[in-house]
Write a protein that holds these residues in place. Structure first.
Motif, short mmCIF file in Angstrom:
data_model
loop_
_atom_site.label_atom_id
_atom_site.label_comp_id
_atom_site.label_asym_id
_atom_site.label_seq_id
_atom_site.Cartn_x
_atom_site.Cartn_y
_atom_site.Cartn_z
N SER A 1 0.85 -1.20 0.00
CA SER A 1 0.00 0.00 0.00
C SER A 1 0.88 1.24 0.00
N TYR A 2 0.24 2.37 -0.27
CA TYR A 2 0.91 3.67 -0.19
C TYR A 2 -0.12 4.68 0.28
N ASN A 3 0.24 5.46 1.31
CA ASN A 3 -0.69 6.44 1.89
C ASN A 3 -2.03 5.80 2.26
N LYS A 4 -1.96 4.61 2.83
CA LYS A 4 -3.15 3.88 3.28
C LYS A 4 -4.12 3.55 2.15
N GLN A 5 -3.55 3.30 0.97
CA GLN A 5 -4.33 2.83 -0.18
C GLN A 5 -3.57 1.66 -0.80
N GLY A 6 -4.27 0.53 -0.91
CA GLY A 6 -3.62 -0.67 -1.42
C GLY A 6 -4.01 -1.00 -2.84
N ASN A 7 -4.38 -2.27 -3.05
CA ASN A 7 -4.69 -2.79 -4.37
C ASN A 7 -6.09 -3.41 -4.38
N PHE A 8 -6.61 -3.63 -5.56
CA PHE A 8 -7.90 -4.32 -5.71
C PHE A 8 -7.65 -5.79 -6.04
N TYR A 9 -8.35 -6.67 -5.30
CA TYR A 9 -8.28 -8.11 -5.53
C TYR A 9 -9.70 -8.62 -5.76
N ASP A 10 -9.92 -9.32 -6.85
CA ASP A 10 -11.29 -9.71 -7.18
C ASP A 10 -11.84 -10.82 -6.29
N ASP A 11 -10.99 -11.42 -5.44
CA ASP A 11 -11.47 -12.44 -4.51
C ASP A 11 -11.55 -11.93 -3.07
N TYR A 12 -11.43 -10.63 -2.89
CA TYR A 12 -11.56 -10.05 -1.55
C TYR A 12 -13.04 -9.99 -1.17
N THR A 13 -13.36 -10.48 0.03
CA THR A 13 -14.77 -10.65 0.40
C THR A 13 -15.19 -9.86 1.64
N SER A 14 -14.30 -9.11 2.23
CA SER A 14 -14.67 -8.36 3.42
C SER A 14 -15.50 -7.14 3.06
N LEU A 15 -15.92 -6.40 4.09
CA LEU A 15 -16.83 -5.28 3.92
C LEU A 15 -16.12 -3.93 4.07
N ASP A 16 -16.85 -2.89 3.75
CA ASP A 16 -16.40 -1.51 3.91
C ASP A 16 -17.51 -0.75 4.62
N LYS A 17 -17.62 -0.95 5.92
CA LYS A 17 -18.77 -0.42 6.66
C LYS A 17 -18.77 1.09 6.77
N ASN A 18 -17.60 1.71 6.67
CA ASN A 18 -17.57 3.19 6.75
C ASN A 18 -17.56 3.86 5.37
N ASN A 19 -17.70 3.05 4.32
CA ASN A 19 -17.84 3.58 2.95
C ASN A 19 -16.72 4.52 2.53
N ASP A 20 -15.48 4.13 2.82
CA ASP A 20 -14.34 4.94 2.36
C ASP A 20 -13.62 4.30 1.18
N TYR B 1 -9.17 0.04 -9.34
CA TYR B 1 -8.63 1.39 -9.33
C TYR B 1 -8.64 1.96 -10.74
N THR B 2 -9.25 3.13 -10.88
CA THR B 2 -9.35 3.79 -12.19
C THR B 2 -8.82 5.22 -12.13
N GLY B 3 -7.91 5.46 -11.21
CA GLY B 3 -7.40 6.81 -11.01
C GLY B 3 -7.92 7.45 -9.74
N LYS B 4 -8.91 6.81 -9.12
CA LYS B 4 -9.45 7.28 -7.85
C LYS B 4 -10.03 6.09 -7.09
N ILE B 5 -10.18 6.27 -5.77
CA ILE B 5 -10.79 5.24 -4.93
C ILE B 5 -12.30 5.31 -5.09
N ARG B 6 -12.92 4.16 -5.36
CA ARG B 6 -14.36 4.12 -5.56
C ARG B 6 -15.04 3.28 -4.47
N ILE B 7 -16.25 3.65 -4.16
CA ILE B 7 -17.03 2.97 -3.12
C ILE B 7 -17.89 1.90 -3.77
#
Length: 297
Positions: free
Chosen positions: A210-229, A253-259
């Motif tokens: 990760s960098y600046n608390k932003q990592g990567n997208f994995y298509d098998d990641y199954t956890s949640l994002d309860k705070n919608n960040d 990732y398309t140039g920005k973090i998406r919810i």
């Protein structure tokens, strides 16, 4: 029309010959001369390896749209830039590595790199290299790293690789002083999209995912994002040895973090099911008892 296209390409090359902007906002001076591969220009090279062999340290090699059936070896500090990552294709011909790096300060950007028998990109030994804005797919291993430091891999789509998306196999028995690289450290991998690889990543703790608390997208990641960040609430486990991405992205990732717009909170769902069953039982039992008393006594 040709003059307009020439002007556009010239401006593009001029900008790229001055700086490369990294995903964290820093820039790097890198170009003394520019070599052209493909296209219709007089004196352009027909294949990438010829241009690399003719170049010097810190030169830029610009590759026009096209299919390049090559197994490229880079042994000097150069920047290899494609015209368009969707249409500038390096085909490894099902033969070893599509690109092998044994140098410091190498930048590779805007290519589709595919069909390598071993690795799309093999970083055999490198320092301060940047791999960004590429499609790396349909290889055995997308990117294999043997010895590297201050490496940045970001904003790539790494997909459909048969063995592993990224394999980091640094170990202390393989360290050498080649190209002033003696350790695997200060390596960062972030803002990449890992899609449909047999195993997305293998790492024994030699990189930050990760960098600046932003990592990567994995298509098998199954956890949640309860705070919608846009960042998952739980780490993505890279390997059982303890390496993990603490800030996995919920969407590619398309140039920005998406919810992510729709979630199923399994824990809350189970609680609701249990509560519903308890309410149903408490409601049905009295009715059943009254019915029984009325008709069977």
């Amino acid at each position: 029309m040709k003059k307009i296209k020439l002007i556009i390409v010239s401006v593009f090359i001029l900008l790229n010959s001055l700086i490369i902007f990294s995903d964290n906002g820093s820039c790097k001076n890198f170009s003394n001369n520019t070599f052209y591969v493909g296209g219709n220009g007089e004196g352009n090279y027909s294949n990438i390896q010829e241009a690399i062999d003719a170049s010097s340290e810190e030169d830029l090699i610009f590759v026009f749209t096209g299919l390049y059936n090559e197994n490229i070896k880079i042994k000097k500090s150069i920047s290899l830039i494609g015209e368009n990552k969707e249409t500038t294709i390096i085909n490894g011909k099902n033969n070893f590595n599509a690109i092998t790096i044994n140098a410091s300060g190498v930048n590779i950007s805007r290519f589709t790199i595919k069909n390598a028998l071993v690795s799309g990109i093999f970083i055999e030994s490198g320092r301060s290299c940047n791999i960004f804005q590429n499609n790396i797919n349909a290889n055995n291993i997308g990117i294999k790293i043997s010895i590297a430091s201050y490496l940045k891999i970001y904003n790539n789509t790494i997909s459909d690789n048969l063995a592993t998306g990224i394999n980091i196999s640094c170990n202390f028995t393989n360290f050498s002083s080649y190209n002033n690289t003696s350790f695997c450290f200060n390596n960062s991998i972030f803002h990449n999209n890992f899609i449909n690889n047999t195993i997305h990543c293998y790492d024994q703790g030699y990189v930050s995912w990760s960098y600046n608390k932003q990592g990567n997208f994995y298509d098998d990641y199954t956890s949640l994002d309860k705070n919608n960040d846009g960042i998952g609430d739980k780490p993505y486990i890279i390997t059982k040895g303890g390496s993990m991405d603490n800030y996995p992205l919920m969407m590619p990732y398309t140039g920005k973090i998406r919810i992510k717009e729709f979630y199923v909170d399994e824990g809350l769902l189970y609680k609701m099911l249990v509560i519903s069953m308890v309410i149903a039982i408490l409601f049905v039992l009295p009715i059943g008892y009254i019915w029984y008393r009325k008709y069977y006594r």
